[in-house]
Design a protein around this motif. Structure first.
Motif, PDB file in Angstrom:
ATOM      1  N   THR A 227      19.818  -6.146  10.323  1.00 27.57           N
ATOM      2  CA  THR A 227      19.967  -5.801   8.911  1.00 27.57           C
ATOM      3  C   THR A 227      20.624  -6.936   8.139  1.00 27.57           C
ATOM      4  OG1 THR A 227      20.091  -3.460   9.461  1.00 27.57           O
ATOM      5  CG2 THR A 227      20.905  -4.105   7.301  1.00 27.57           C
TER       6      THR A 227
ATOM      7  N   ILE B 166      17.469  -0.641   5.551  1.00 23.09           N
ATOM      8  CA  ILE B 166      17.028  -1.324   4.329  1.00 23.09           C
ATOM      9  C   ILE B 166      16.349  -0.319   3.394  1.00 23.09           C
ATOM     10  CG2 ILE B 166      15.384  -3.017   3.439  1.00 23.09           C
ATOM     11  CD1 ILE B 166      16.065  -4.733   5.926  1.00 23.09           C
TER      12      ILE B 166
ATOM     13  N   GLU C 186      18.744  -8.982   5.197  1.00 25.30           N
ATOM     14  CA  GLU C 186      19.292  -9.030   3.838  1.00 25.30           C
ATOM     15  C   GLU C 186      19.428 -10.477   3.350  1.00 25.30           C
ATOM     16  OE1 GLU C 186      20.442  -6.639   1.512  1.00 25.30           O
ATOM     17  OE2 GLU C 186      19.383  -5.144   2.703  1.00 25.30           O
TER      18      GLU C 186
END
Length: 113
Positions: free
Chosen positions: A69, A20, A73
């Protein structure tokens, strides 16, 4: 679960931060956090690879990092929730869990560190 597997899971946790960070870092402190996360993540993965087969360590590390991830997100950065993506990530996690279950450590269970 022994400490070697915990190191793999913590390494994957930090992988989420650095991935990120590579996308969203825009100042000194964000880049510093990203670099620190990379160092911690890879150090723990390398240490775990001394006691667990490296291929398994890497597969679990990448699988868990990818799932983390994707979910981060969606939750924190407004990525659209797509059921197909969730199904595929779930399938990936099933494979990662399967690898963990069939992989034997290189040391005896009581000798972890």
């Amino acid at each position: 679960m022994n400490t070697t597997w915990i190191k793999v899971f913590v390494a994957a946790f930090f992988e989420v931060f650095w991935v990120i960070g590579l996308k969203h870092a825009d100042d000194f402190w964000a880049w510093t956090g990203t670099v620190i996360s990379i160092i911690i993540s890879f150090y723990l993965m390398i240490v775990a690879g001394r006691k667990i087969p490296v291929g398994t360590v890497y597969a679990v590390f990448v699988g868990m990092g990818t799932a983390g991830t994707v979910f981060s997100e969606i939750i924190f950065f407004g990525e659209p929730f797509k059921i197909g993506k969730i199904i595929l990530i779930s399938l990936l996690l099933v494979g990662v869990i399967g690898l963990k279950l069939v992989t034997k450590d290189k040391v005896e269970e009581g000798a972890d560190s």
